[in-house]
Structures are given as structure tokens and as C-alpha cells.
Scaffold this motif. Sequence first.
Motif, PDB file in Angstrom:
ATOM      1  N   VAL A  60       1.427  -0.959   0.088  1.00 40.26           N
ATOM      2  CA  VAL A  60      -0.398  -0.048   0.194  1.00 40.26           C
ATOM      3  C   VAL A  60       0.570   1.003   0.089  1.00 40.26           C
ATOM      4  CG1 VAL A  60      -1.495   0.627   1.183  1.00 40.26           C
ATOM      5  CG2 VAL A  60      -1.769  -1.094   1.200  1.00 40.26           C
ATOM      6  N   GLU A  61       1.891   0.903   1.120  1.00 40.91           N
ATOM      7  CA  GLU A  61       2.849   1.977   1.271  1.00 40.91           C
ATOM      8  C   GLU A  61       3.230   3.152  -1.165  1.00 40.91           C
ATOM      9  OE1 GLU A  61       2.775   1.121   4.877  1.00 40.91           O
ATOM     10  OE2 GLU A  61       3.495  -0.681   2.529  1.00 40.91           O
ATOM     11  N   SER A  62       3.590   1.779  -1.643  1.00 35.39           N
ATOM     12  CA  SER A  62       3.962   2.060  -2.829  1.00 35.39           C
ATOM     13  C   SER A  62       2.648   3.262  -3.689  1.00 35.39           C
ATOM     14  CB  SER A  62       4.701   1.218  -3.433  1.00 35.39           C
ATOM     15  OG  SER A  62       3.061  -0.117  -3.759  1.00 35.39           O
ATOM     16  N   LEU A  63       1.697   2.912  -3.251  1.00 29.57           N
ATOM     17  CA  LEU A  63       0.821   3.211  -3.891  1.00 29.57           C
ATOM     18  C   LEU A  63       0.351   5.470  -3.244  1.00 29.57           C
ATOM     19  CD1 LEU A  63      -1.590   0.937  -4.148  1.00 29.57           C
ATOM     20  CD2 LEU A  63      -0.413   0.785  -6.323  1.00 29.57           C
ATOM     21  N   ARG A  64       1.169   5.334  -2.359  1.00 31.08           N
ATOM     22  CA  ARG A  64       0.394   7.323  -1.597  1.00 31.08           C
ATOM     23  C   ARG A  64       2.249   7.385  -2.357  1.00 31.08           C
ATOM     24  NH1 ARG A  64       0.929   5.161   4.062  1.00 31.08           N
ATOM     25  NH2 ARG A  64      -0.540   3.499   4.271  1.00 31.08           N
ATOM     26  N   THR A  65       1.493   8.014  -3.652  1.00 32.73           N
ATOM     27  CA  THR A  65       1.948   9.223  -4.635  1.00 32.73           C
ATOM     28  C   THR A  65       1.527   9.414  -5.154  1.00 32.73           C
ATOM     29  OG1 THR A  65       3.842   9.126  -6.075  1.00 32.73           O
ATOM     30  CG2 THR A  65       2.982   6.269  -6.150  1.00 32.73           C
ATOM     31  N   ASP A  66       2.484  11.211  -5.505  1.00 30.63           N
ATOM     32  CA  ASP A  66       1.384  11.636  -6.821  1.00 30.63           C
ATOM     33  C   ASP A  66       2.120  11.296  -7.879  1.00 30.63           C
ATOM     34  OD1 ASP A  66      -0.183  12.711  -4.299  1.00 30.63           O
ATOM     35  OD2 ASP A  66       0.897  14.351  -4.091  1.00 30.63           O
ATOM     36  N   ALA A  67       2.417  10.905  -8.236  1.00 30.79           N
ATOM     37  CA  ALA A  67       2.985  10.503  -9.756  1.00 30.79           C
ATOM     38  C   ALA A  67       2.372   9.756 -10.445  1.00 30.79           C
ATOM     39  CB  ALA A  67       4.536   9.273  -9.290  1.00 30.79           C
ATOM     40  N   PRO A  68       2.220  10.769 -11.355  1.00 28.67           N
ATOM     41  CA  PRO A  68       0.362   9.895 -12.603  1.00 28.67           C
ATOM     42  C   PRO A  68       0.976   8.346 -12.748  1.00 28.67           C
ATOM     43  CG  PRO A  68       2.059  12.249 -13.565  1.00 28.67           C
ATOM     44  CD  PRO A  68       2.908  11.689 -12.921  1.00 28.67           C
ATOM     45  N   ALA A  69      -0.058   7.609 -12.425  1.00 26.34           N
ATOM     46  CA  ALA A  69       0.284   6.643 -13.041  1.00 26.34           C
ATOM     47  C   ALA A  69      -1.139   5.887 -14.364  1.00 26.34           C
ATOM     48  CB  ALA A  69      -1.269   5.532 -12.736  1.00 26.34           C
ATOM     49  N   ALA A  70       0.051   5.337 -15.182  1.00 24.73           N
ATOM     50  CA  ALA A  70      -1.371   4.671 -16.363  1.00 24.73           C
ATOM     51  C   ALA A  70      -2.583   4.031 -16.331  1.00 24.73           C
ATOM     52  CB  ALA A  70      -0.174   3.169 -17.379  1.00 24.73           C
ATOM     53  N   ARG A  71      -3.401   4.353 -17.079  1.00 24.33           N
ATOM     54  CA  ARG A  71      -4.854   4.345 -17.066  1.00 24.33           C
ATOM     55  C   ARG A  71      -5.022   3.135 -17.089  1.00 24.33           C
ATOM     56  NH1 ARG A  71     -10.175   7.413 -18.143  1.00 24.33           N
ATOM     57  NH2 ARG A  71     -11.641   5.960 -18.373  1.00 24.33           N
ATOM     58  N   GLY A  72      -5.679   2.315 -15.463  1.00 22.22           N
ATOM     59  CA  GLY A  72      -6.189   1.026 -15.121  1.00 22.22           C
ATOM     60  C   GLY A  72      -7.556   1.190 -15.496  1.00 22.22           C
ATOM     61  N   GLY A  73      -8.413   0.754 -14.293  1.00 24.55           N
ATOM     62  CA  GLY A  73     -10.226   0.237 -14.641  1.00 24.55           C
ATOM     63  C   GLY A  73     -10.412   2.361 -13.890  1.00 24.55           C
ATOM     64  N   PRO A  74     -11.749   2.165 -13.812  1.00 22.85           N
ATOM     65  CA  PRO A  74     -11.814   3.597 -13.732  1.00 22.85           C
ATOM     66  C   PRO A  74     -11.816   3.868 -12.567  1.00 22.85           C
ATOM     67  CG  PRO A  74     -13.686   2.430 -13.421  1.00 22.85           C
ATOM     68  CD  PRO A  74     -12.689   1.056 -13.748  1.00 22.85           C
ATOM     69  N   VAL A  75     -11.612   5.622 -12.606  1.00 19.36           N
ATOM     70  CA  VAL A  75     -10.509   6.098 -11.062  1.00 19.36           C
ATOM     71  C   VAL A  75     -12.329   6.882 -10.290  1.00 19.36           C
ATOM     72  CG1 VAL A  75      -9.539   8.223 -10.391  1.00 19.36           C
ATOM     73  CG2 VAL A  75      -8.664   6.476 -12.176  1.00 19.36           C
ATOM     74  N   VAL A  76     -11.601   6.142  -9.407  1.00 19.82           N
ATOM     75  CA  VAL A  76     -13.094   6.058  -8.126  1.00 19.82           C
ATOM     76  C   VAL A  76     -11.986   6.516  -6.986  1.00 19.82           C
ATOM     77  CG1 VAL A  76     -15.557   6.124  -7.359  1.00 19.82           C
ATOM     78  CG2 VAL A  76     -14.857   4.736  -9.038  1.00 19.82           C
ATOM     79  N   VAL A  77     -13.229   8.237  -6.714  1.00 17.95           N
ATOM     80  CA  VAL A  77     -12.799   8.748  -5.413  1.00 17.95           C
ATOM     81  C   VAL A  77     -13.905   8.189  -4.273  1.00 17.95           C
ATOM     82  CG1 VAL A  77     -12.512  10.917  -4.102  1.00 17.95           C
ATOM     83  CG2 VAL A  77     -11.462  10.999  -6.159  1.00 17.95           C
ATOM     84  N   VAL A  78     -13.705   7.333  -2.940  1.00 14.11           N
ATOM     85  CA  VAL A  78     -14.382   6.996  -1.913  1.00 14.11           C
ATOM     86  C   VAL A  78     -14.354   8.017  -0.687  1.00 14.11           C
ATOM     87  CG1 VAL A  78     -16.444   5.783  -0.389  1.00 14.11           C
ATOM     88  CG2 VAL A  78     -14.824   5.077  -3.112  1.00 14.11           C
ATOM     89  N   THR A  79     -15.467   9.467  -0.223  1.00 12.25           N
ATOM     90  CA  THR A  79     -15.167   9.913   0.951  1.00 12.25           C
ATOM     91  C   THR A  79     -15.891   8.609   2.396  1.00 12.25           C
ATOM     92  OG1 THR A  79     -17.198  11.217   1.011  1.00 12.25           O
ATOM     93  CG2 THR A  79     -14.948  12.062  -0.236  1.00 12.25           C
ATOM     94  N   GLY A  80     -15.634   8.143   3.571  1.00  9.02           N
ATOM     95  CA  GLY A  80     -16.194   7.985   4.333  1.00  9.02           C
ATOM     96  C   GLY A  80     -15.689   6.791   4.099  1.00  9.02           C
ATOM     97  N   ALA A  81     -14.617   6.256   3.476  1.00  6.38           N
ATOM     98  CA  ALA A  81     -13.900   5.066   3.172  1.00  6.38           C
ATOM     99  C   ALA A  81     -13.396   4.306   4.804  1.00  6.38           C
ATOM    100  CB  ALA A  81     -13.043   5.193   1.980  1.00  6.38           C
TER     101      ALA A  81
END
Length: 336
Positions: free
Chosen positions: A2-23
Motif C-alpha cells: 500500500v505504501e508504494s501506492l501513496r504517491t502523486d506520480a501519474p499512473a497509466a490508466r487502468g480501471g475507472p478512477v473513483v474517489v470514495v469519501t467516508g471510506a
Amino acid sequence: MVESLRTDAPAARGGPVVVVTGASSGIGRGVAQALAARGADVVLAARTERTLTAVARECERLGGRVLVVPTDVSDEAAVQDLVSRAVGRFGHIDAWVNAAAVWSYGRFEDTPGPVFRQIVNTTLFGQVHAARAVLPQFRSQGHGVLVNVGSLYGRLSSPYVSPYVTAKWGLLGFSEVLRQELRDAPGIAVCSVLPGAVDTPIHRHAANYVGRRIRPLPPVTSPERVVAAVVRAIDRPRREIVVGRTQRVGIWAHRLVPGLYDRLSGPVVDAFVVRRAPVPAHDGTVFAPDPLPCAVDDGWRRHDHRLIGRALTVATAGLAALAVGVRAFGRRRHRR
């Protein structure tokens, strides 16, 4: 990791990008898990990073890519930063799920003013801040789905939940206005999902000024049903989705016989929501999140199923005894 995913470097498109608040718990956590299992890139937002990290690991195991952004949605600048972080990491946002909410129980006169304001700030203005932050992004990319997790309390009411009802009624009206104003952007949809009482930790986390222990009003809906409705709204946007047949009956009763509804709502809540066990007044998680791990459900449906099972057992035994008594009475009459 998980730690490696906490970055602001752009990522190649995978699936849809969804923001979830109250997660961190309840419906938001369930939605994040369901989306990750479908291969979505999920941006997790809530107040506690430690809990979000646990949710991120769950989502990663299910196959999704994850960005953790600790966010208090009542802080507009923090929500703006959430959008920037999500776009910086994944390049765009396909959908946004507003599931953050806090709750209290207590008569309006007994509910402290700061508690009332914070519930509205989180449960209503948190969604307003999200819309203000993400709609420009949706317009720039030409598409996007905003899902507001509302409540039946946006259509009806009951005693002891005045700030939550205020927030949810406001949220429903706000969503309607957004749909009207976005007619010039056919690629952008605003959806409202309206569940009744759901088996999530929000009831246990609620502030309490009733003086008694509280439980959700039965029948309690499974969070999985609400999660499925949210995911369905992302896939096939609809104006409004009410979760549960019983909940629809409540809406119609409120519309058709409002006077009777007002008279009965208090006794029903007192009988089925307010328990006997005394509880000192407290502000729950209104101002600070629960430091303990949270889950999607809180076990109320399992509890209710046991109660229903015992009630059916007693009812069956009673009917059997009645049948035996009627049969014996019939034999005596026949002998006479």
C-alpha cells in the motif's frame, strides 16, 4: 505494498478512477472494496490514515490500485487537495462517491450547538465541498458521475435526529439543483442513493444525548444492498435510487398521512430504537474519528435475525399450544 501506492506520480490508466469519501467504515468501505474487486483505481478519503491504510490493503488484495488521502470533508481546502491528489496520481476522476457522514441522537433542545453544526458541516457541506472541487474536473474531461449517499431522512423524519435530517434534506435538494444546472453537460450525472437504517457502525459512533443506548430502527438493511446500489449508480446513473421496499412504504406514508406519521413516529422510535440501558451524554465521533478498527457492518442484522428466530419459535409454540387446546376443547364438546 500500500505504501508504494501513496504517491502523486501519474499512473497509466487502468480501471475507472473513483474517489470514495467516508471510506474508513460502513457504506464507504464496502463501496471501495466492491470497486477494487472490479479493477477500479480507488482513492480512499476519511479522517484516519491508519484505518484507511487497512482498507487500502483490503482493496489491493481484491485487485485495485489505491491512493490514500486522509481528509476531513468539512474542510473545503482539504477536499480541494483531495481532488488534486487524485488527478495527480491517476490523471482523471471518473466517479466520486460521497459517503462521509456523522450522526447524533437527542432532542434538538438537548443537542449542543457545536454538535449540530459539525454534523451539518460533515454530512451536508462535506458533499457541497466535494461537488465544488470535482465538478470543474468533470467538465474539463467531459464526463463524470457524482453519487451522493443520502438517506430516507431526506424524504421523511423522526425524533432525536434533527441535525442529520437537516443535512440529508438539504443534500437531496442540493443534488436536484445540480442536476438542473448540469443540463449543459450531458456527460456528467448526479445520483442520489437513499437507504433507510443500514447495518453499519454509524449508530454505534453516533453522539448520544438521549441518555439511553440506541440501536438502528428495524428493519435494518444490509450494507451490501446499499453498496450494490451505489455501484449500479456509477455504471448506469439514475436520478434517485431508494434501497428497500419497506423504505418506500415509509415515504408514501409520510406523503399520504403526514399527521398520522407524526403521531406514530415518536412512539415507534421510543419502542424500537431507544433501549433501556443508560448511557452518559457523549459526542461520539462527531469531532474525532474512532481510533479502533471499523468494519462495513456492525452485526445488527445478525442480532435481529436471532430475535426474529426466537420470536418465531415462541409464536410457533404458542400456535401449537392453541391448536392442542382447541382440539381438546372440541373433543370435550363432542363427548357431551
